[in-house]
Structures are given as structure tokens and as C-alpha cells.
Design an enzyme around this catalytic site. Structure first.
Site, PDB file in Angstrom:
ATOM      1  N   LYS A 153      -3.874  12.687 -17.114  1.00 13.84           N
ATOM      2  CA  LYS A 153      -3.985  13.555 -18.285  1.00 13.84           C
ATOM      3  C   LYS A 153      -2.641  13.606 -19.031  1.00 13.84           C
ATOM      4  O   LYS A 153      -2.166  12.603 -19.498  1.00 13.84           O
ATOM      5  CB  LYS A 153      -4.459  14.937 -17.844  1.00 13.84           C
ATOM      6  N   ARG A 197       0.815  -1.212   0.000  1.00 16.81           N
ATOM      7  CA  ARG A 197       0.000   0.000   0.000  1.00 16.81           C
ATOM      8  C   ARG A 197       0.855   1.272   0.000  1.00 16.81           C
ATOM      9  O   ARG A 197       0.424   2.310  -0.468  1.00 16.81           O
ATOM     10  CB  ARG A 197      -0.924  -0.031   1.212  1.00 16.81           C
ATOM     11  N   ASP A 225      -4.316  22.804  -7.910  1.00 10.86           N
ATOM     12  CA  ASP A 225      -4.506  21.788  -8.939  1.00 10.86           C
ATOM     13  C   ASP A 225      -3.795  22.307 -10.193  1.00 10.86           C
ATOM     14  O   ASP A 225      -4.276  23.225 -10.852  1.00 10.86           O
ATOM     15  CB  ASP A 225      -6.001  21.566  -9.189  1.00 10.86           C
TER      16      ASP A 225
HETATM   17  C1  PLP Z   1      -9.313  15.185 -14.707  1.00 10.63           C
HETATM   18  C2  PLP Z   1      -9.001  16.189 -13.674  1.00 10.63           C
HETATM   19  C3  PLP Z   1      -8.897  15.815 -12.344  1.00 10.63           C
HETATM   20  C4  PLP Z   1      -9.209  14.425 -11.858  1.00 10.63           C
HETATM   21  O1  PLP Z   1      -8.324  13.459 -12.287  1.00 10.63           O
HETATM   22  P1  PLP Z   1      -8.767  11.913 -12.376  1.00 10.63           P
HETATM   23  O2  PLP Z   1      -7.498  11.204 -12.547  1.00 10.63           O
HETATM   24  O3  PLP Z   1      -9.716  11.821 -13.527  1.00 10.63           O
HETATM   25  O4  PLP Z   1      -9.447  11.572 -11.079  1.00 10.63           O
HETATM   26  C5  PLP Z   1      -8.531  16.779 -11.446  1.00 10.63           C
HETATM   27  N1  PLP Z   1      -8.297  18.047 -11.812  1.00 10.63           N
HETATM   28  C6  PLP Z   1      -8.406  18.445 -13.089  1.00 10.63           C
HETATM   29  C7  PLP Z   1      -8.117  19.854 -13.440  1.00 10.63           C
HETATM   30  C8  PLP Z   1      -8.773  17.534 -14.065  1.00 10.63           C
HETATM   31  O5  PLP Z   1      -8.914  17.943 -15.324  1.00 10.63           O
END
Ligand code: PLP
Length: 383
Positions: free
Chosen positions: A203, A55, A178
Site C-alpha cells: 500500500k 529464501r 496491522d
Molecule cells: C491490503 C491489506 C492487507 C494485505 O496486504 P496484501 O499485500 O494485499 O496481501 C493487510 N492489511 C490491510 C489493512 C490491508 O489493507
């Protein structure tokens, strides 16, 4: 070293022993120890940078975490199961009854849903501020975190990261951001003052639309509460995802350059189309956020949003269904172009569905940009 060189050479420490170019993919639940002494030492490790139990990661996880921390110009990185779990873990690690968390209003929709449905009912005070607001007067004695996202998901508004960090730090409050859109290559979050920088590695970092992964970078101190929370709640990343993300890192720079060049071609083409009211993309000089983008980012690979002139649901459906190179789907950052009709969360409450602006988010993939413009031109004929 230049980041482009780092991308090639980081995260390969365990490859040498395997006489391989890439590090081995190590999957395990149980970690086994040769001696009781080694076992005891592993249990005492609170930094989780060595094998202890599946983990807390395997050597594959640690390779990616070290590579990401170095790329972000900081000490530490924690990998989580997806981008959303990185966000919710950061928020949960700073939440608690009586604590106050400030967030920029344009955060990723599920970030807001987590705050409203999970944090607020358990006594954390959650407050959203508009992009561009001076946050100094909003910080309270019990504010435990400022959480921002720039540019805003879908609406693409920028905010002044340096000003937000200065106001928060003046009151001893950490700032989380973020940073998925910018990636560490185009957005040097820690140099701007961000304490915890979050990435949906799902992404651009992976870039191939075939895994889910979250990454958080920061100093060891800034990540301490998050690390403890992750250890207690089991938000860990799968080694397979970490291995693929390491492979994705190798080509991140060249992919981003191509995404950026093509996104600019497509965005400029769309800006001249009569059915398009506005293109929301801070890399365009006409965008209201362009100056802030220019002062904080070194590039923009997309995605971006367009606002269409009002049209019927039928015409809109024909447009979306008429696209053949842009697939219809959530997410972005992969090699393939995507389209997604979008109603931003913070606008849902403001407008009746019929009055809401008709927004469409585009991720421009690695196809030839002229082919993509031709695809759009054919599909937009009826708008
Ligand atoms: C897609 C996304 C997320 C979430 O990511 P996941 O891996 O799909 O959970 C968080 N922040 C932004 C800006 C995103 O575009």
C-alpha cells in the site's frame, strides 16, 4: 534524526560500494561462499541478516529490513511475500492446539478468513472482541497473542491501543497490530506498546501499485517465533519488491502529506452531499473515533469509507460506473484514486444483504482534489 531525513538516508549502505545513490538490486537463489568457514558461519546465522540462501534474503532485502526497523524505532524487521502472508505468518507462529488468540472484530477480511478456515480447524481457539471492549477479562492462561487492527478495515472504528497493550502485557501476552493504515510515519506502534507491527507495504510504503510485500517490525525477541516460522515455511519477499519498496520510502512523507490534505478536502465535500449518510474517517472531528485517533496517530492519509443513503442497485451501479478518475478496484495506497464497494466481513453475518449498509471505500490519490470532487459530483447526480 527526523523521520523525513531517515527516509532519505536509510537503506543505502550497499550503494556506496556500487558508486550509486540507491543500493543495487541483488537477485539470487544460491548464495556462494569463498570458504568452508564462511559457509559454516552463514548456516549458523539464525537472525538472517546476512546472505545464506535466496529464501532468507539478499543484501537488497536486508537494506529494506534495516531501514524499516530503524524507521519504526525498533531492532528488527522481517519482509514477507505480501501483507497477508505477514499476517498469517504472525498468527501461525503463535497458534497451536489449545492456544487462544484474541482479535479485534474489524480486522482485514482475509485475516478473519485465515483464522476461521485455517487456524480454528487445527485446534487454535480464535476469539473476536468488539472495538472498545475491555480485553482484560477475555485473556486466558493459554492466550498466546492479541491481534488488533486500527482503525478497523472498512468500518474505521478505533480502539485504545495503550489499554489493549497494558491488559495483554499484564498477563505476559504479546500484541500484534496491522498498522498498514497508519504507516510508521503516522502511527508510532512500538511506542504505544505494540510488540509486532505489521504493514502491507503493498500500500502506502511502496505507493505505486506495482508490487506485493509485507513487513513486520519489532524487537529481536518479539520476532523470534515469527522468524523461525518464516524460515520453516518460506514466506520470503522477492528482492525486486524490496528494492521498489526502498524507492517508495524516499517519497513516503511527501506522498502521505498530499494524500492527507486531499483526503480531507474530498471527505469534507462528501460529508455535505445529500446522498451521503456518514463519512467514516477518524481524522474528521465529527467521527466518533476522532479523540482516540488524535491521541495515537500523527496523521491520516486515508483510505476512508462513506455510507450512502439507501438507493437502488441500478442507481448505485450508475454511481460506480460513472466515476472516471476513481478506478474500481481492490487495494489502496498508490498514487491513483480508487473506489471499492464494501461489505465488511463482520457485518456480513449480521445483516441480510439488502439491509447491510451501503458502504463505499475511497482511496484519494495524488490528483487535484477539486477534480476528484467534480468527478464524484458528476457520478453521484443520480443518487
Ligand atoms: C491490503 C491489506 C492487507 C494485505 O496486504 P496484501 O499485500 O494485499 O496481501 C493487510 N492489511 C490491510 C489493512 C490491508 O489493507
Amino acid at each position: 534524526m527526523h523521520p523525513h531525513t531517515q527516509l532519505i538516508h536509510l537503506g543505502r549502505e550497499t550503494a556506496t560500494a556500487a558508486h550509486a545513490v540507491s543500493p543495487p538490486l541483488v537477485r539470487t537463489s544460491t548464495t556462494v561462499f569463498a570458504t568452508y568457514g564462511a559457509y559454516k558461519q552463514a548456516q549458523r546465522n539464525q537472525v538472517f541478516d546476512a546472505p545464506r540462501y535466496g529464501r532468507s534474503g539478499t543484501s537488497t532485502t536486508f537494506e529494506l529490513q534495516r531501514a524499516m526497523a530503524a524507521l519504526a524505532g525498533t531492532e528488527s524487521c522481517i519482509a514477507t511475500s505480501c501483507g497477508l502472508s505477514a499476517i498469517t505468518a504472525v498468527l501461525a507462529a503463535h497458534a497451536g492446539p489449545g492456544r487462544h488468540i484474541l482479535l479485534s472484530s474489524g480486522v482485514y477480511g482475509p485475516t478473519r478468513v485465515f483464522c476461521d478456515k485455517e487456524l480454528a480447524p487445527t485446534g487454535t481457539q480464535v476469539e473476536f472482541f468488539p472495538h472498545g471492549a475491555d480485553i482484560a477479562p477475555l485473556i486466558r492462561d493459554h492466550t498466546s497473542l492479541v491481534f488488533i487492527e486500527t482503525p478497523a478495515s472498512l468500518t474505521m472504528e478505533m480502539l485504545d491501543v495503550r489499554a489493549v497493550c497494558a491488559a495483554a502485557h499484564a498477563r505476559g501476552v504479546p500484541v500484534a497490530c496491522d498498522s498498514t493504515w497508519g504507516t510508521p510515519l503516522f502511527f508510532d506502534a512500538h511506542r504505544l506498546g505494540i510488540d509486532l507491527s505489521l504493514h502491507a507495504a503493498t500500500k502506502f510504503i511502496n505507493g505505486h501499485s506495482d508490487l506485493m510485500l509485507g513487513l513486520v517490525t519489532g524487537s529481536a525477541d518479539a520476532l523470534a517465533a515469527l522468524r523461525a516460522h518464516c524460515d520453516r515455511s518460506g514466506t520470503h519477499a522477492a528482492p525486486d519488491a524490496c528494492w521498489l519498496a526502498l524507492r517508495g520510502l524516499r517519497t513516503l512523507a511527501v506522498r502521505l502529506e498530499r494524500h492527507q490534505a486531499s483526503a480531507l478536502v474530498v471527505a469534507n465535500w462528501l460529508a455535505r452531499h445529500p446522498a451521503v449518510r456518514r463519512v467514516l474517517f477518524p481524522a474528521l472531528p465529527s467521527d466518533p473515533g476522532h479523540a482516540l485517533w488524535h491521541s495515537q496517530f500523527t496523521g491520516a492519509a486515508g483510505p476512508f469509507t462513506i455510507e450512502l443513503a439507501p438507493c437502488t442497485e441500478e442507481a448505485f451501479t450508475r454511481f460506480i460506473d460513472g466515476l472516471s478518475l476513481f478506478s474500481l478496484g481492490t487495494s489502496w495506497g498508490g498514487f491513483e484514486s480508487l473506489v471499492m464497494p464494501a461489505v465488511p466481513h463482520h457485518l456480513r453475518a449480521l445483516a441480510a444483504p439488502a439491509d447491510a449498509p451501503r458502504l463505499v471505500r475511497l482511496h484519494v490519490g495524488l490528483e487535484d482534489p477539486q477534480d476528484l470532487c467534480n468527478d464524484l459530483a458528476a457520478a453521484m447526480g443520480g443518487l
